[in-house]
Design a protein around this motif. Structure first.
Motif, short mmCIF file in Angstrom:
data_model
loop_
_atom_site.label_atom_id
_atom_site.label_comp_id
_atom_site.label_asym_id
_atom_site.label_seq_id
_atom_site.Cartn_x
_atom_site.Cartn_y
_atom_site.Cartn_z
N ILE A 169 35.41 35.47 34.67
CA ILE A 169 35.46 35.55 35.55
C ILE A 169 34.81 36.52 36.59
O ILE A 169 34.49 37.55 36.09
CB ILE A 169 36.92 36.28 36.75
CG1 ILE A 169 38.60 35.69 35.26
CG2 ILE A 169 37.21 36.31 38.06
CD1 ILE A 169 39.73 36.01 35.83
N ILE A 170 34.12 35.71 37.41
CA ILE A 170 32.62 36.64 38.12
C ILE A 170 33.07 36.15 39.64
O ILE A 170 33.78 35.44 40.23
CB ILE A 170 31.22 35.50 38.17
CG1 ILE A 170 30.89 35.42 36.96
CG2 ILE A 170 30.54 36.04 38.84
CD1 ILE A 170 30.84 36.88 35.86
N ASP A 171 33.45 37.57 40.49
CA ASP A 171 33.14 37.53 41.98
C ASP A 171 33.28 39.03 41.98
O ASP A 171 33.35 40.34 41.37
CB ASP A 171 34.99 37.64 42.04
CG ASP A 171 35.14 37.82 43.31
OD1 ASP A 171 35.11 38.05 44.08
OD2 ASP A 171 35.72 36.31 44.22
N ASP A 172 32.60 39.66 43.40
CA ASP A 172 31.65 40.50 43.63
C ASP A 172 32.94 41.45 44.29
O ASP A 172 32.80 42.28 44.67
CB ASP A 172 30.66 40.75 44.43
CG ASP A 172 30.99 40.24 45.74
OD1 ASP A 172 32.17 39.42 46.01
OD2 ASP A 172 29.52 39.76 46.47
N ASP A 173 34.54 41.31 44.32
CA ASP A 173 35.06 41.82 45.16
C ASP A 173 36.45 41.99 44.22
O ASP A 173 36.64 40.86 42.87
CB ASP A 173 36.35 40.50 46.12
CG ASP A 173 37.53 41.38 46.24
OD1 ASP A 173 38.02 42.27 46.17
OD2 ASP A 173 37.70 41.37 47.64
N LYS A 174 36.25 43.50 43.89
CA LYS A 174 36.58 44.56 42.38
C LYS A 174 38.29 43.95 42.36
O LYS A 174 38.81 43.75 40.95
CB LYS A 174 36.62 46.03 42.36
CG LYS A 174 34.80 46.39 42.61
CD LYS A 174 34.86 45.58 40.90
CE LYS A 174 33.58 45.87 40.68
NZ LYS A 174 32.62 47.30 40.98
N ASP A 175 39.02 43.70 43.99
CA ASP A 175 40.59 43.90 43.59
C ASP A 175 40.50 42.00 43.09
O ASP A 175 41.83 42.16 42.89
CB ASP A 175 40.70 43.64 45.06
CG ASP A 175 41.16 44.68 45.50
OD1 ASP A 175 41.17 45.74 44.65
OD2 ASP A 175 41.17 44.93 46.55
N ILE A 176 39.63 41.70 43.39
CA ILE A 176 39.90 39.53 43.00
C ILE A 176 39.99 39.92 41.38
O ILE A 176 40.66 39.57 41.00
CB ILE A 176 38.98 38.99 43.41
CG1 ILE A 176 38.97 38.32 45.05
CG2 ILE A 176 38.82 37.59 42.42
CD1 ILE A 176 40.52 37.65 45.54
N LEU A 177 39.41 40.31 40.58
CA LEU A 177 38.56 40.33 39.51
C LEU A 177 39.78 41.29 38.79
O LEU A 177 40.29 40.33 37.63
CB LEU A 177 37.82 41.37 38.86
CG LEU A 177 36.33 40.84 38.96
CD1 LEU A 177 35.10 41.77 39.45
CD2 LEU A 177 35.45 39.03 38.68
N THR A 178 40.33 42.74 39.63
CA THR A 178 42.19 42.52 38.70
C THR A 178 42.75 42.33 38.98
O THR A 178 43.90 42.13 38.00
CB THR A 178 42.18 43.88 39.58
OG1 THR A 178 40.97 45.12 39.67
CG2 THR A 178 43.05 44.97 39.05
N ALA A 179 42.78 41.43 40.11
CA ALA A 179 44.82 40.69 40.43
C ALA A 179 44.45 39.06 39.55
O ALA A 179 45.56 38.94 38.14
CB ALA A 179 43.87 39.45 41.37
N ALA A 180 43.04 39.15 39.10
CA ALA A 180 42.92 37.45 38.41
C ALA A 180 42.82 38.49 36.31
O ALA A 180 43.83 37.05 35.63
CB ALA A 180 41.57 36.75 38.90
N GLY A 181 42.36 39.35 36.34
CA GLY A 181 42.45 39.62 35.31
C GLY A 181 44.14 40.47 35.30
O GLY A 181 44.15 39.78 33.55
N LEU A 182 44.55 40.83 35.63
CA LEU A 182 46.59 40.85 35.61
C LEU A 182 47.14 39.78 35.13
O LEU A 182 48.14 39.81 34.16
CB LEU A 182 46.59 41.97 36.27
CG LEU A 182 45.85 43.14 36.43
CD1 LEU A 182 46.91 44.53 38.19
CD2 LEU A 182 46.53 43.75 34.79
N LEU A 183 46.48 38.68 35.49
CA LEU A 183 47.22 37.67 35.71
C LEU A 183 46.97 36.71 34.50
O LEU A 183 48.58 35.89 33.95
CB LEU A 183 47.28 36.58 36.36
CG LEU A 183 47.35 35.42 36.74
CD1 LEU A 183 49.08 35.20 36.72
CD2 LEU A 183 47.08 34.20 38.34
#
Length: 449
Positions: free
Chosen positions: A10-24
């Motif tokens: 997952i590549i995104d400069d929005d840390k919230d997006i990374l966290t949400a996608a990672g947790l899912l």
């Protein structure tokens, strides 16, 4: 390939997006890597055997092209051509995402996303990588990953799909809930001449009547209160490829004429615009409504049925597929055994017999959930009959269907008895039954009398 076997980047400069996608995704996938810097993609691809990259469309990066997603998409396809790429895009970037599909992206998803849609998108692109590997006939007799069956009725289905897919004919897929209509639609696309073009799925049953035209045909900025940007619809997104309209029977009558006009003319107008846009799509539709019920003019236009139903495919319910039940049960046991770290699990003879006796009103979907529950709760290396617990929801549904069937039989027998009593005189029979002649004729047609 299943998502439980996939390595995802997952590549995104929005840390919230990374966290949400990672947790899912971490509980779902084999391995998940997250990073905020696209410059690290090449290093992360090397040695990690990445199956899918979730890539943001825009970054504050050194390659500020205005559409950085396209730049990095091209680099990924150069470095690892077999890796699937799903673009993460904002609401106003749909046109850019469609351009990315033409440059090799496998799919795109709009943020904020629905979790199940993201998992569905990832699952949908995984076969693109694994489909190049030969499929052993003796294992699945499947035409594409995800469709499994050896029964004669499924062999006939596979044969029909193989004949239909290379044509450009519109297809109507019929079948009960849970039979796998979406898998058949994708199989038709993947065996067609449009397989390298977009496959766009639309659940028309979930689109509100007020948003129907905007979702399918797009809109221009200012067309209505929330139209802040121009947006293409699903027809344009599927241009050159396949448009799959699921649950077609749920489209309101008021919208059916608009859909019919587009299918006849192959031209759409975005909401708020008078500029015609030509579209080139192969249409596949699906419904769980029986064709004789769909043909009721008070529910669905017959001229639209003829337009969408050049060729008809009916998917058999699981209860008539014989030993395919065991074949599928073994498959799901393997999948969920791997997912929940119980790789040694297998089905006992008792469990297989119990599954074979069940009617599965929820079809393959019910079997899948049933096996997943059993795997989660199992304490041994073998699933026993007592571990197989069927859903009370499906029991209630099955009982209701049985009751409805009994009522239909009672009505049919009553009509036959009264008509026989009056020696075939329809007027007298209708009068005794408390019906008009027209209403009685409708019932005669309904019961094939």
């Amino acid at each position: 390939m299943k998502i439980s076997q996939a390595n995802i980047l997952i590549i995104d400069d929005d840390k919230d997006i990374l966290t949400a996608a990672g947790l899912l995704l971490k509980p779902e996938a084999k391995h998940v890597i997250t990073d905020s810097k696209p410059e690290n993609i090449h290093r992360l691809l090397t040695g990690n055997n990445i199956d899918v990259v979730l890539l943001d469309m825009n970054f504050n990066s050194t390659h500020n092209t205005g559409n950085e997603g396209l730049f990095w998409l091209q680099r990924i396809k150069e470095w690892s051509p077999s890796t699937a790429v799903i673009l993460i895009t904002a609401y106003g970037e749909i046109d850019l995402a469609v351009a990315a599909l033409k440059k090799g992206a496998s799919d795109f998803i709009v943020k904020p996303w629905y979790n199940e849609k993201l998992i569905e998108a990832i699952t949908g692109v995984l076969p693109e990588k694994s489909s190049k590997k030969p499929i052993k006939k003796e294992n699945t007799n499947s035409i594409t990953p995800g469709i499994i069956g050896k029964s004669q009725i499924m062999r006939e289905l596979f044969y029909k799909i193989g004949k239909i897919a290379p044509t450009d004919a519109n297809v109507l897929i019929l079948g009960e809930n849970g039979t796998g209509k979406d898998l058949v639609a994708r199989a038709i696309h993947e065996q067609s001449l449009r397989k390298n073009k977009p496959f766009v799925k639309v659940d028309v049953g979930s689109i509100s009547e007020s948003l129907f035209e905007s979702e399918l045909f797009g809109h221009v900025k200012g067309a209505f209160t929330d139209a802040r940007e121009d947006r293409i619809g699903r027809f344009e997104a599927a241009h050159g490829g396949t448009l799959f309209l699921d649950e077609i029977g749920n489209i309101p009558l008021a919208q059916q004429s608009k859909l019919l006009t587009v299918l006849q003319n192959r031209i759409i107008n975005r909401v708020g615009s008078n500029t015609p846009v030509p579209i080139d799509i192969r249409l596949v539709c699906a419904t769980n409504v029986p064709i004789n019920e769909l043909a009721d003019e008070q529910r669905f236009r017959k001229d639209l049925i003829y337009r969408i139903n050049t060729v008809e495919i009916t998917i058999p319910p699981l209860r008539v597929r014989g030993t395919d039940i065991t074949l599928l049960a073994n498959h799901f046991t393997l999948v969920y055994g791997n997912k929940y770290m119980k790789q040694e699990l297998r089905l006992s003879k008792d469990a297989k017999n119990k599954l074979q006796r069940h009617r599965f009103p929820g079809n393959v979907r019910e079997l899948q959930y049933c096996i997943e529950r059993a795997v989660i709760l199992s304490d041994s290396d073998e699933l026993q009959g007592k571990d197989i617990i069927f859903s009370p929801i499906e029991f209630a549904h099955a009982e209701q269907e049985e009751d409805n069937s009994k009522l239909i039989d009672v009505e049919r027998n009553t009509i036959l008895r009264v008509i026989e009593k009056h020696n075939g005189n329809i007027s007298r029979a209708a009068k005794e039954l408390g019906l008009t002649r027209t209403a009685l004729y409708r019932r005669l047609n309904k019961h094939n009398i």
